[in-house]
Motif scaffolding. Structure first.
Motif, PDB file in Angstrom:
ATOM      1  N   VAL A 129      35.766  26.773  37.866  1.00 19.57           N
ATOM      2  CA  VAL A 129      36.275  25.856  38.893  1.00 19.57           C
ATOM      3  C   VAL A 129      36.754  26.632  40.109  1.00 19.57           C
ATOM      4  O   VAL A 129      36.436  26.311  41.257  1.00 19.57           O
ATOM      5  CB  VAL A 129      37.414  24.989  38.319  1.00 19.57           C
ATOM      6  CG1 VAL A 129      38.077  24.182  39.425  1.00 19.57           C
ATOM      7  CG2 VAL A 129      36.882  24.065  37.229  1.00 19.57           C
ATOM      8  N   VAL A 130      37.544  27.687  39.874  1.00 22.16           N
ATOM      9  CA  VAL A 130      38.083  28.480  40.987  1.00 22.16           C
ATOM     10  C   VAL A 130      36.960  29.144  41.772  1.00 22.16           C
ATOM     11  O   VAL A 130      36.941  29.107  43.007  1.00 22.16           O
ATOM     12  CB  VAL A 130      39.078  29.528  40.467  1.00 22.16           C
ATOM     13  CG1 VAL A 130      39.483  30.488  41.584  1.00 22.16           C
ATOM     14  CG2 VAL A 130      40.307  28.857  39.878  1.00 22.16           C
ATOM     15  N   GLY A 135      34.059  29.329  46.941  1.00 22.46           N
ATOM     16  CA  GLY A 135      32.808  29.489  47.680  1.00 22.46           C
ATOM     17  C   GLY A 135      32.407  28.281  48.499  1.00 22.46           C
ATOM     18  O   GLY A 135      31.331  28.269  49.101  1.00 22.46           O
ATOM     19  N   LEU A 136      33.256  27.276  48.554  1.00 22.38           N
ATOM     20  CA  LEU A 136      32.898  26.040  49.237  1.00 22.38           C
ATOM     21  C   LEU A 136      33.010  26.144  50.744  1.00 22.38           C
ATOM     22  O   LEU A 136      33.904  26.806  51.283  1.00 22.38           O
ATOM     23  CB  LEU A 136      33.812  24.899  48.779  1.00 22.38           C
ATOM     24  CG  LEU A 136      33.575  24.294  47.395  1.00 22.38           C
ATOM     25  CD1 LEU A 136      34.606  23.209  47.145  1.00 22.38           C
ATOM     26  CD2 LEU A 136      32.172  23.734  47.282  1.00 22.38           C
ATOM     27  N   SER A 137      32.124  25.435  51.423  1.00 27.19           N
ATOM     28  CA  SER A 137      32.288  25.191  52.855  1.00 27.19           C
ATOM     29  C   SER A 137      33.080  23.899  53.009  1.00 27.19           C
ATOM     30  O   SER A 137      33.216  23.114  52.067  1.00 27.19           O
ATOM     31  CB  SER A 137      30.931  25.050  53.536  1.00 27.19           C
ATOM     32  OG  SER A 137      30.269  23.885  53.057  1.00 27.19           O
ATOM     33  N   ARG A 138      33.600  23.667  54.201  1.00 28.67           N
ATOM     34  CA  ARG A 138      34.360  22.440  54.443  1.00 28.67           C
ATOM     35  C   ARG A 138      33.492  21.203  54.234  1.00 28.67           C
ATOM     36  O   ARG A 138      33.973  20.161  53.785  1.00 28.67           O
ATOM     37  CB  ARG A 138      34.921  22.450  55.872  1.00 28.67           C
ATOM     38  CG  ARG A 138      36.033  23.454  56.110  1.00 28.67           C
ATOM     39  CD  ARG A 138      37.324  23.009  55.457  1.00 28.67           C
ATOM     40  NE  ARG A 138      38.392  23.953  55.677  1.00 28.67           N
ATOM     41  CZ  ARG A 138      39.232  23.928  56.712  1.00 28.67           C
ATOM     42  NH1 ARG A 138      39.079  23.000  57.643  1.00 28.67           N
ATOM     43  NH2 ARG A 138      40.190  24.804  56.821  1.00 28.67           N
ATOM     44  N   SER A 139      32.208  21.315  54.555  1.00 30.84           N
ATOM     45  CA  SER A 139      31.319  20.149  54.429  1.00 30.84           C
ATOM     46  C   SER A 139      30.995  19.834  52.971  1.00 30.84           C
ATOM     47  O   SER A 139      30.778  18.668  52.610  1.00 30.84           O
ATOM     48  CB  SER A 139      30.024  20.387  55.213  1.00 30.84           C
ATOM     49  OG  SER A 139      29.343  21.541  54.724  1.00 30.84           O
ATOM     50  N   ASP A 140      30.940  20.860  52.110  1.00 31.65           N
ATOM     51  CA  ASP A 140      30.618  20.636  50.698  1.00 31.65           C
ATOM     52  C   ASP A 140      31.841  20.249  49.872  1.00 31.65           C
ATOM     53  O   ASP A 140      31.712  19.691  48.781  1.00 31.65           O
ATOM     54  CB  ASP A 140      30.015  21.906  50.089  1.00 31.65           C
ATOM     55  CG  ASP A 140      28.635  22.212  50.646  1.00 31.65           C
ATOM     56  OD1 ASP A 140      27.973  21.268  51.110  1.00 31.65           O
ATOM     57  OD2 ASP A 140      28.241  23.396  50.625  1.00 31.65           O
TER      58      ASP A 140
END
Length: 558
Positions: A129-130, A135-140
């Motif tokens: 989960v972490v 690794g997320l972008s704001r859009s994802d």
């Protein structure tokens, strides 16, 4: 996520320090890497997930439940993560559907079956989960976070949201978590502190050392943080000046300056706050002026235009605190400097085991190597008796000084608070009688009580010349549980109006407010700001008309 959520849940309902240590230690011993390392990062506040912000979470929940219902529930519960965790519909529950923004009829709200989300997540281990969130972008982020919340139980959702927003409050300080780690694996907590800031979550090297798979990580070539030595409040204690040295307690922020060469011999400098936060970026003018290798303890302040180059008020320093980028104008208007009062390392030589008198002598010898425009030496107070020191301390407020420090002459530099070594003797607090104007529910165990109070003093209406109450501060500390119940009942029985979570109350309750100082402030309607306000007592004996005036506070401005 299940084991981590269980740990958070048990920590919330566990009061005793030793019991919390045992819970964390047991978790760290039985949980595999890298899950336990990320959990430790959450508990110590070292894990940052930039793609997930409170506004995103609020938007997600208001797509699924009535926004008005959510906000009312949030007001009642007092915690956003807990409210969202409890209200979030499970994957196949009926859920609220917001009306279309354009051309929607008033009756456009409907209930529908939420379709299963698909964000490509297959493993709900904490580490997975972490790693995904980091690794997320704001859009994802919205789709991935929503998918997690769909698939988790309510207590797991709570743990996830607290972890993602960095707002975990379970009665565990960073220091307590480090002590738990040390106790769980038989390590020295000071040795853990020594290398902590050179290792990032999930702390694989730390656990390899703890379980005997490798040697202790080294802080060599890295400007790491060392735990500060702290002082006990003086209270009613009296000491012999033959055993203790006295110096002024300056009104800035405590900082540790660390300067070490890297493997190529290039100088590296870091500034750390008392909590171990790296504040180098906020004070590049100070960091850039450090050329002396070692570790030094001091008070960071800014010079005042009208103080002859001496320290300005804490209010001036606040203009620079927390800034990731500092403009040239800010550097020019609020030039920072550090008043040094201890040396932990001289180059690579550890001075902490030495008595204070020897460390002080070494610091005095080192001072000529520092840039005099950015660094000076905290002067000692000459007092041949405790009674003489009392008289000197009485003038501390007039000199814009926070109080006096007493340091045992033979004390080594030890981490944390050790009884009998250092004492802080702060100047007496100021007080003012203020009128309660507004109240708001607190957080945590106080979430069911109106415990946060905005109070005001009497000013003059510029148009009519009438006396008018103007807010001058807000406080929530200083009262007992019985006083809290009394004030909560007053708020509920004397509410005039509601503004979301805030209640306006009848202007009849007088509170004596204690505070350390008052500063001019352009951000406040009253033009002044109190530093560290807290409720000193409830003045049932005083009518509101006799509360203090803004003019009284303005005369106290430093």
């Amino acid at each position: 996520m299940r084991a981590f959520a269980d740990l958070i849940d048990r920590l919330i309902y566990t009061r005793g320090r030793n019991a919390k240590l045992a819970l964390i230690g047991d978790y760290l011993r039985v949980t595999p890497d890298p899950d336990r390392g990320y959990a430790l990062g959450v508990l110590t506040g070292e894990l940052d997930i930039p793609a997930v912000k409170p506004a995103l979470i609020r938007a997600l929940i208001e797509e699924r439940v009535d926004p008005v219902l959510y906000r009312m529930s949030r007001d009642y519960v007092g915690d956003s993560a807990e409210t969202v965790a409890l209200m979030w519909p499970s994957r196949f529950e009926t859920s609220y559907v917001a009306p279309a923004k354009a051309g929607a009829a008033a009756s456009g709200r409907a209930l529908s079956i939420a379709a299963p989300a698909s964000a490509g997540v297959t493993d709900l281990r904490l580490a997975a989960v972490v790693d995904r969130l980091l690794g997320l972008s704001r859009s994802d982020a919205p789709a991935v976070l929503a998918d997690y919340l769909d698939r988790l139980e309510s207590d797991e959702r709570f743990a996830l949201l607290k972890m993602a927003t960095g707002a975990l409050r379970v009665g565990v300080t960073a220091r307590l978590a480090k002590v738990a780690l040390a106790q769980a694996f038989g390590l020295d907590v000071e040795a853990v502190e020594e290398v902590w800031h050179g290792i990032a979550p999930p702390y694989t090297a730390l656990f390899d050392w703890a379980e005997g798979r490798s040697e202790q990580p080294t802080a060599a070539d890295t400007p790491v943080f060392r735990s500060f030595m702290l002082a006990h409040p003086m209270e009613d204690l009296r000491v012999s000046m033959a055993d203790y040295a006295a110096e002024w307690k300056w009104d800035g922020i405590r900082v540790q300056i660390v300067n070490v060469p890297d493997k190529d011999g290039v100088s590296q400098t870091r500034l750390y706050s008392r909590t171990g936060d790296d504040v180098t970026g906020s004070f590049p003018d100070v960091a850039g002026a450090v050329t002396v290798p070692g570790v030094f303890d001091g008070e960071l302040m800014v010079r005042g235009e009208f103080q002859g180059g001496e320290a300005a008020s804490f209010n001036a320093l606040q203009q620079r605190l927390g800034r990731k980028a500092v403009s040239k104008k800010m550097l020019d208007d609020y030039p920072a400097f550090v008043r040094l009062y201890d040396a932990l390392f001289d180059g690579a030589e550890d001075l902490r085991p030495l008595p204070w008198t020897e460390r002080r002598a070494r610091l005095e010898a080192i001072m000529p190597r520092f840039d005099a425009t950015r660094f000076d030496l905290s002067q000692l107070i000459e007092a041949d008796s405790f009674e003489a020191l009392e008289e000197i301390r009485a003038g501390a407020r007039d000199a814009a000084i926070e109080g006096v420090m007493l340091k045992r002459r033979d004390s080594p530099y030890t981490a944390g608070r050790r009884t009998g070594l250092w004492y802080k003797w702060k100047r007496d607090a100021l007080t003012a009688d203020c009128v309660m104007m507004y109240a708001q529910r607190g957080n945590g165990r106080r979430s069911s009580f109106y415990s946060d109070y905005t109070f005001g003093c009497w000013g003059v209406d510029g148009d009519t010349g009438d006396a008018v109450l103007t807010p001058v501060g807000k406080a929530y500390s200083g009262i007992t549980d019985e006083e809290l119940k009394f004030l909560d009942k007053f708020v509920r029985n004397h509410t005039l109006a509601r503004f979301g979570p805030v209640r306006e109350v009848e202007k009849t309750m007088v509170l004596e407010v204690a505070f350390d100082s008052v500063h001019l402030s352009k951000r406040h309607k009253s033009g002044v700001a109190m530093r560290f306000p807290r409720i000193h007592r409830i003045r049932n004996d005083k009518p509101a008309a006799e509360a203090d005036t803004l003019a009284t506070l303005q005369r106290l401005v430093t």
